[in-house]
Design a protein around this motif. Structure first.
Motif, PDB file in Angstrom:
ATOM      1  N   MET A   1     -31.009 -14.345 -27.109  1.00  0.00           N
ATOM      2  CA  MET A   1     -30.441 -13.088 -26.638  1.00  0.00           C
ATOM      3  C   MET A   1     -31.181 -12.627 -25.377  1.00  0.00           C
ATOM      4  O   MET A   1     -32.375 -12.851 -25.242  1.00  0.00           O
ATOM      5  N   PHE A   2     -30.471 -12.008 -24.496  1.00  0.00           N
ATOM      6  CA  PHE A   2     -31.057 -11.550 -23.244  1.00  0.00           C
ATOM      7  C   PHE A   2     -31.816 -10.235 -23.420  1.00  0.00           C
ATOM      8  O   PHE A   2     -31.590  -9.499 -24.370  1.00  0.00           O
ATOM      9  N   LYS A   3     -32.703  -9.987 -22.465  1.00  0.00           N
ATOM     10  CA  LYS A   3     -33.445  -8.734 -22.394  1.00  0.00           C
ATOM     11  C   LYS A   3     -33.089  -8.072 -21.071  1.00  0.00           C
ATOM     12  O   LYS A   3     -33.222  -8.690 -20.010  1.00  0.00           O
ATOM     13  N   GLU A  24     -25.238  -3.386 -10.323  1.00  0.00           N
ATOM     14  CA  GLU A  24     -26.475  -3.932 -10.893  1.00  0.00           C
ATOM     15  C   GLU A  24     -26.386  -5.447 -10.830  1.00  0.00           C
ATOM     16  O   GLU A  24     -26.020  -6.098 -11.806  1.00  0.00           O
ATOM     17  N   ALA A  25     -26.700  -6.002  -9.686  1.00  0.00           N
ATOM     18  CA  ALA A  25     -26.600  -7.444  -9.471  1.00  0.00           C
ATOM     19  C   ALA A  25     -27.568  -7.840  -8.369  1.00  0.00           C
ATOM     20  O   ALA A  25     -28.001  -7.001  -7.573  1.00  0.00           O
ATOM     21  N   ILE A  26     -27.904  -9.138  -8.341  1.00  0.00           N
ATOM     22  CA  ILE A  26     -28.768  -9.681  -7.295  1.00  0.00           C
ATOM     23  C   ILE A  26     -28.016 -10.769  -6.543  1.00  0.00           C
ATOM     24  O   ILE A  26     -27.092 -11.386  -7.082  1.00  0.00           O
ATOM     25  N   THR A  71     -25.481  -9.762 -15.553  1.00  0.00           N
ATOM     26  CA  THR A  71     -25.072 -10.037 -16.932  1.00  0.00           C
ATOM     27  C   THR A  71     -24.023  -8.994 -17.298  1.00  0.00           C
ATOM     28  O   THR A  71     -24.356  -7.831 -17.540  1.00  0.00           O
ATOM     29  N   HIS A  72     -22.773  -9.392 -17.301  1.00  0.00           N
ATOM     30  CA  HIS A  72     -21.673  -8.462 -17.523  1.00  0.00           C
ATOM     31  C   HIS A  72     -21.790  -7.766 -18.874  1.00  0.00           C
ATOM     32  O   HIS A  72     -21.517  -6.566 -18.972  1.00  0.00           O
ATOM     33  N   ASP A  73     -22.208  -8.489 -19.917  1.00  0.00           N
ATOM     34  CA  ASP A  73     -22.342  -7.892 -21.253  1.00  0.00           C
ATOM     35  C   ASP A  73     -23.389  -6.785 -21.294  1.00  0.00           C
ATOM     36  O   ASP A  73     -23.331  -5.919 -22.167  1.00  0.00           O
ATOM     37  N   THR A  78     -30.601  -9.167 -16.395  1.00  0.00           N
ATOM     38  CA  THR A  78     -31.339  -9.479 -17.615  1.00  0.00           C
ATOM     39  C   THR A  78     -32.221 -10.707 -17.412  1.00  0.00           C
ATOM     40  O   THR A  78     -32.223 -11.319 -16.336  1.00  0.00           O
ATOM     41  N   SER A  79     -32.887 -11.058 -18.482  1.00  0.00           N
ATOM     42  CA  SER A  79     -33.719 -12.267 -18.485  1.00  0.00           C
ATOM     43  C   SER A  79     -32.882 -13.506 -18.166  1.00  0.00           C
ATOM     44  O   SER A  79     -33.396 -14.474 -17.605  1.00  0.00           O
ATOM     45  N   TYR A  80     -31.587 -13.495 -18.487  1.00  0.00           N
ATOM     46  CA  TYR A  80     -30.719 -14.622 -18.136  1.00  0.00           C
ATOM     47  C   TYR A  80     -30.619 -14.774 -16.621  1.00  0.00           C
ATOM     48  O   TYR A  80     -30.632 -15.884 -16.095  1.00  0.00           O
TER      49      TYR A  80
END
Length: 93
Positions: A1-3, A24-26, A71-73, A78-80
């Motif tokens: 699971m992502f953080k 919220e994106a890079i 991370t759309h969810d 996130t860590s992903y």
């Protein structure tokens, strides 16, 4: 699971990535010697993304690759995104 991560903290740990205005994106751009080199990198990135079930938004023209990660969810980074950004940097080095 992502953080979920703070985007400022994430960007301070990555080289050359920048925040995407309005979300919220890079984002990062890469330039390769030719299309073949770019496509080979994209193939490796695609395999990693599929393995992670975390897919980039990307755009390619000839030897240029533009990548956006979020991370759309999680409605943010996130860590992903950190893991995939680090893999992309390593692959495109």
């Amino acid at each position: 699971m992502f953080k979920k991560l703070d985007i400022t903290d994430l960007l301070s740990s990555l080289d050359g990535w920048e925040a995407v205005e309005g979300r919220e994106a890079i984002f990062k751009r890469y330039t390769f010697k030719d299309f073949d080199a770019c496509f080979n990198a994209m193939t490796k990135i695609a395999a990693k993304a599929e393995e992670m079930n975390h897919h980039p938004e990307w755009f390619n023209v000839y030897n240029r690759l533009e990548v956006t990660l979020t991370t759309h969810d999680a409605n943010g980074v996130t860590s992903y995104d950190k893991e995939l950004a680090e893999f992309i940097d390593q692959t495109c080095a």
